[in-house]
Every structure is written in structure tokens, then in C-alpha cells.
Design a protein around this motif. Structure first.
Motif, PDB file in Angstrom:
ATOM      1  N   LEU A 122      88.048  24.415  50.126  1.00 59.47           N
ATOM      2  CA  LEU A 122      88.945  24.269  48.972  1.00 59.47           C
ATOM      3  C   LEU A 122      88.990  22.803  48.542  1.00 59.47           C
ATOM      4  N   LYS A 123      88.704  22.564  47.271  1.00 60.67           N
ATOM      5  CA  LYS A 123      88.794  21.231  46.681  1.00 60.67           C
ATOM      6  C   LYS A 123      89.846  21.265  45.585  1.00 60.67           C
ATOM      7  N   VAL A 124      90.826  20.389  45.704  1.00 65.75           N
ATOM      8  CA  VAL A 124      91.925  20.339  44.737  1.00 65.75           C
ATOM      9  C   VAL A 124      91.646  19.205  43.746  1.00 65.75           C
ATOM     10  N   LEU A 125      91.531  19.548  42.478  1.00 62.95           N
ATOM     11  CA  LEU A 125      91.213  18.580  41.433  1.00 62.95           C
ATOM     12  C   LEU A 125      92.502  17.976  40.872  1.00 62.95           C
ATOM     13  N   VAL A 126      92.464  16.652  40.687  1.00 62.46           N
ATOM     14  CA  VAL A 126      93.646  15.929  40.194  1.00 62.46           C
ATOM     15  C   VAL A 126      93.292  15.233  38.889  1.00 62.46           C
ATOM     16  N   PRO A 127      94.018  15.506  37.804  1.00 59.85           N
ATOM     17  CA  PRO A 127      93.742  14.837  36.528  1.00 59.85           C
ATOM     18  C   PRO A 127      94.091  13.350  36.617  1.00 59.85           C
ATOM     19  N   PRO A 128      93.608  12.553  35.686  1.00 62.17           N
ATOM     20  CA  PRO A 128      93.870  11.111  35.738  1.00 62.17           C
ATOM     21  C   PRO A 128      95.359  10.784  35.642  1.00 62.17           C
TER      22      PRO A 128
END
Length: 284
Positions: A122-128
Motif C-alpha cells: 500500500l502506497k499512500v499518495l500525499v498532494p503538495p
């Protein structure tokens, strides 16, 4: 046919007709990428030959292996914010703490090979986030000036673009080496600034996840070196040094330092010398 060969043939025939029974486990998505604060589905599909009620366990691998789902219940931080359907788990409102490698284990005691497993990452993407910008307020012409921009929280890492007076600064063309722009490190470097580089600068961070973010614009002023002020300052410092030197020489010639040292010797009186030869107290 001899009896031993007949027995061997029967055994081989039985093995072909009755293969070893085993549990099989797989996933239809081994790598999952979702945005922060959204739901993540960790797929786990299994098939058993005999056991109709296998034991399902989910574990998360890290420095230590921790239970996610065990004995029919979610554990630790997953309790109350995860659901399971079959063996597929849905994690709700995931954060960076949830990112990592998970393992689904199916145990079927009634099968000959009674344990199977599959892994899901699982990879959690974080916006800028709003980047931090280092923009000097002033500099002198001809000097090297670096403007820095960075966002430590975005996943994947952000790329950066700079703006001057709300207009984008493009990468320098061939033959124009007055500045260097690195979109991966966020550094904008002027090798030799001029007054034309004065302006209001800002930086934009983007990574394809969510809305790009820009730091607050700041003014940078480039000024010429004030030659007159530098010359005056040098002359003043030189005059002060000359006056101090002349004053020290005059004081030394007038004996100020020698009188000071001699005054301490005038009050010195040597101790009296005793003549031990004529002292009667030493006579036997």
C-alpha cells in the motif's frame, strides 16, 4: 506382470487420480496506490479443496510484524476503521502510517497443504503542501544568488517551477547561462545577478496529486555597489588607525610608559644584610 510392478502401477494411478489437496491464495492487485484520507482495498482471494471454514489473518510488515486482522477482529489502529468481505480488507481514511507491505494468510487445516499467503503493498499518495521558500530580500550586482523552494511532505516528491512578477521562469535556453533552474531540487541560481533580476518571486510545487501549491511571493532587490560609501568608509577607518598610531608614539616618546614602570622600582628597599661572623649567639 510381477506383483511388485503391479503395486507400483496401482500407486502411480492413485496419485494421478487423487492429487494433493492444498489451499491457494492470490490477489488481483498486489500494489495499491490511494490518496491520503481515502479508502484502500487490499484484495485477498483464496480457494480451499476441503476446508470450508479456513482461518483468515492479515499482518503488516515493518520493523516488527503486527496483526491487522486476527481471530475474527481488527487489531490496534485498524480497529473501528476497517471492514472485511471474504478475505479482502478495506482500510478507511488511510494516512502515511498505514503505508507499507501487508500479508494475507489463509490457514486450512483440512487441506493437505494447509497454509497459503499473498502480499499487497500500500502506497499512500500525499498532494503538495505550501512549499517553504528562501528568497533573499536584497543582493548586489555581480554576486551569486540562490533561491530555494521545497515541500517535505508531498508523495511522490514534488517538482518546482519559479515565477517572477507572476510570470513563469522557463529553463534557460542554450547559450544563456546567467541562471540555472532545477525543477527537482527547487533551486533557482543566478550566477551573476543584475538590476534587471529585481522583482517579486514565488515558487509552485506540484506532483500530479491534488492541487499544486504556491508559496507567498517576496520581493528581491538588486542594487549596485555604492563605491563612494565604500571609499569614505575606508578613509575614515584609515584615519582612525593613523591617529591611534601617532598618539601611541607620542606617549612613548614622552616617557609615559617608562615612568609608569619606573615608579614601581622607586619604592623597592632591599632587605638588610646580617653579618653572621660577629654574632655571639653562634659562639659555643
Amino acid at each position: 506382470m510381477d506383483a511388485p510392478w503391479l503395486c507400483v502401477s496401482i500407486v502411480l494411478l492413485l496419485l494421478q487420480c487423487c492429487p494433493l489437496l492444498s489451499v491457494t491464495v492470490t490477489s488481483n492487485r498486489h500494489k495499491v496506490e490511494v490518496r491520503e484520507n481515502s479508502d484502500a482495498v487490499l484484495s485477498c482471494l483464496y480457494k480451499t479443496e476441503r476446508d470450508q471454514n479456513p482461518r483468515i489473518e492479515w499482518k503488516k510488515r515493518g520493523r516488527d510484524v503486527s496483526f491487522v486482522y486476527f481471530d475474527g477482529q481488527f487489531r490496534g489502529p485498524f480497529e473501528g476503521r476497517a471492514t472485511i468481505e471474504g478475505a479482502t480488507v478495506t482500510l478507511q481514511r488511510v494516512t502515511q502510517d498505514d503505508a507499507g507491505e501487508y500479508r494475507c494468510e489463509i490457514s486450512a487445516p483440512q487441506d493437505s497443504v494447509n497454509l497459503g499467503e499473498t502480499n499487497v503493498t500500500l502506497k499512500v499518495l500525499v498532494p503538495p503542501h505550501t512549499p517553504s521558500c528562501e528568497i533573499p530580500t536584497s543582493a548586489v550586482t555581480g554576486s551569486v544568488v540562490r533561491l530555494r523552494c521545497h515541500d517535505h511532505q508531498s508523495i511522490p516528491p514534488a517538482t518546482y517551477s519559479w515565477f517572477k512578477d507572476s510570470q513563469p521562469i522557463s529553463s534557460p535556453r542554450h547559450g544563456n547561462d546567467s541562471y540555472v533552474l532545477n525543477s527537482y531540487t527547487g533551486v533557482l541560481e543566478f550566477k551573476s545577478v543584475s538590476k534587471e533580476d529585481s522583482g517579486r518571486y514565488s515558487c509552485l510545487a506540484s506532483n500530479g496529486i491534488g492541487t499544486p501549491k504556491m508559496c507567498e511571493a517576496k520581493n528581491m532587490t538588486i542594487e549596485d555597489v555604492n563605491v563612494t560609501a565604500v571609499v569614505v568608509a575606508v578613509l575614515v577607518i584609515g584615519l582612525i588607525v593613523a591617529i591611534c598610531s601617532c598618539g601611541g608614539v607620542l606617549l612613548h616618546r614622552n616617557g609615559f610608559f617608562s615612568r609608569h614602570r619606573g615608579r614601581s622600582n622607586v619604592n623597592y628597599i632591599p632587605p638588610p644584610q646580617e653579618d653572621f661572623k660577629h654574632t655571639q649567639s653562634f659562639m659555643l
